[in-house]
Design a protein around this motif. Structure first.
Motif, short mmCIF file in Angstrom:
data_model
loop_
_atom_site.label_atom_id
_atom_site.label_comp_id
_atom_site.label_asym_id
_atom_site.label_seq_id
_atom_site.Cartn_x
_atom_site.Cartn_y
_atom_site.Cartn_z
N LYS A 36 35.59 28.01 43.42
CA LYS A 36 36.07 28.90 42.12
C LYS A 36 36.08 28.74 41.02
N GLN A 39 32.69 30.44 40.00
CA GLN A 39 32.86 31.42 39.95
C GLN A 39 33.37 32.33 38.78
N ASP A 40 34.49 31.82 38.80
CA ASP A 40 35.18 32.87 37.72
C ASP A 40 34.54 32.99 36.45
N GLY A 43 31.44 34.68 36.03
CA GLY A 43 31.55 35.79 35.90
C GLY A 43 32.32 36.26 34.67
N LYS A 88 26.44 34.17 45.61
CA LYS A 88 27.87 33.15 45.48
C LYS A 88 28.76 33.36 44.52
N LEU A 89 28.19 34.62 44.05
CA LEU A 89 28.46 35.70 42.49
C LEU A 89 29.78 36.59 43.69
N ASP A 90 31.10 36.70 42.57
CA ASP A 90 31.78 37.23 43.54
C ASP A 90 31.31 39.32 43.41
N PHE A 91 32.01 40.36 43.81
CA PHE A 91 31.05 41.59 43.61
C PHE A 91 30.72 41.78 42.07
N ASP A 92 32.02 42.25 40.99
CA ASP A 92 31.56 42.62 39.74
C ASP A 92 30.41 41.74 38.94
N SER A 93 30.26 39.98 39.49
CA SER A 93 29.34 39.96 38.45
C SER A 93 27.79 40.40 39.12
N ARG A 94 27.48 40.62 40.07
CA ARG A 94 26.55 40.90 40.66
C ARG A 94 26.26 42.15 40.52
N GLU A 149 25.61 40.48 52.38
CA GLU A 149 26.82 40.41 51.30
C GLU A 149 25.66 40.53 49.75
#
Length: 351
Positions: A36, A39-40, A43, A88-94, A149
């Motif tokens: 986590k 990931q943060d 991002g 493995k990245l969150d939505f905004d990072s993608r 995803e």
């Protein structure tokens, strides 16, 4: 760009290297808390990269900073790392990874000058990077629909990439290209439609390239596209036959057209479309049929098939309501096709 006003802000190369560190940690950790945090952090760095590219309400983007940033992204393999860690990245990072791609692809060189991709005399460094340094990236992006995803993100990226003819050629001749015909039947509607958008772009943007490909891969292509036309899914069937109509209407595909309209199997698939309950599918079938009928160099087998089904064609046109499509040219085309069919010999007369 508040981060630029920190006491010791990271330079663009340092920012990219910091991102890479987090992407590597994200890809290798099994610890939920470490995952986590990485990931943060990834991002956060991606947002800062985006801010350098676009600026914000108070700061304009600085071309020299963008140049340093993009150069480091390629030289440090950050694009490779960002692509393969997309799941493995969150939505905004993608979405921020998409920004990295689009920015690199828009630039003819890394000197701060921009030119449209379609008029560039030489490919951007990222094109050479994708084709020669890291071709695995393109194949991974092509297989994006296998990962629900990230399917829509990879679809957007690959469509941006194939605007360049060299990448389009790589995609066409990649074994992964044929998987698109499977992806368009994905049970998730959005993924299926996105895959169809990609398939359509791959086969329509660079006409000369596609013409050569279709001529050299006729049997394999027709097996795939006819498989989609037989699909039980209405959307898949309609989009596939519409794509086929676009291809046979393209003059550049001359060799493909000769093969297509000499093949009685294709005429039989066209007849099946005419028998569909959907008026839209009937219309697509009609657009194919008119080429078979109007072809002055019909093969004997195609001509024989038309003659054998003369009565069925004329019966179809009794109920084929072109007025409902609100296209004035359709009436003329329909009347022409009817006239040509009426002038065919009767089946009994031939026998």
């Amino acid at each position: 760009m508040a981060f630029l006003f920190k006491r010791d802000p990271k330079s663009p190369p340092e920012l990219v290297r910091a991102l890479n560190d987090q992407l590597i940690k994200l890809d290798n950790t099994n610890d939920p808390s470490t995952y986590k945090k990485s990931q943060d952090d990834a991002g956060r760095y991606l947002k800062q990269i985006k801010a350098i590219i676009y600026g914000d309400d108070e700061n304009e983007p600085q071309q020299d900073q963008i140049q340093l940033l993009l150069t480091e992204i390629l030289q440090s393999n950050s694009l490779y790392l960002s692509t393969f860690t997309l799941p493995k990245l969150d939505f905004d990072s993608r979405k921020d990874v998409v920004v990295m791609y689009s920015t690199l692809l828009r630039r003819n060189s890394l000197n701060g000058m921009k030119q449209p991709a379609t008029t560039s005399s030489s490919p951007p460094p990222v094109v050479d990077y994708l084709l020669h340094a890291q071709p695995k990236i393109l194949d991974y992006l092509l297989r994006g629909p296998e990962h629900s995803e990230i399917a829509l993100v990879t679809g957007q990226i690959i469509r941006d990439c194939i605007k360049f003819e060299k990448i389009n050629k790589h995609v066409l001749y990649s074994p992964s290209f044929w998987n698109l015909f499977k992806y368009v039947e994905n049970p998730t509607f959005e993924i299926a439609c996105d895959a169809m958008m990609t398939l359509n772009d791959v086969l329509t943007i660079h006409k000369k390239l596609v013409s050569e490909f279709l001529a050299n891969n006729y049997e394999a292509f027709m097996t795939k596209i006819n498989g989609l036309i037989k699909s039980t899914n209405y959307v898949t069937k309609r989009q596939s036959v519409k794509l086929l109509n676009d291809l046979v209407s393209e003059k550049a595909n001359l060799q493909f057209l000769h093969k297509y309209f000499a093949d009685t199997r294709n005429l039989k698939y066209t007849m099946l479309l005419l028998s569909e309950k959907s008026k839209n599918l009937q219309l697509e079938g009609f657009h194919l049929l008119k080429f078979f009928v109007a072809n002055p160099k019909r093969t004997p087998k195609v001509n024989e098939t038309l003659i054998k089904n003369k009565f069925n064609f004329l019966e179809f046109f009794k109920t084929f309501d072109v007025a409902s499509f609100h296209d004035s040219s359709l009436l003329e085309e329909r009347n022409y096709v009817i006239k040509q069919i009426e002038e065919l010999p009767d089946k009994n007369a031939v026998n």
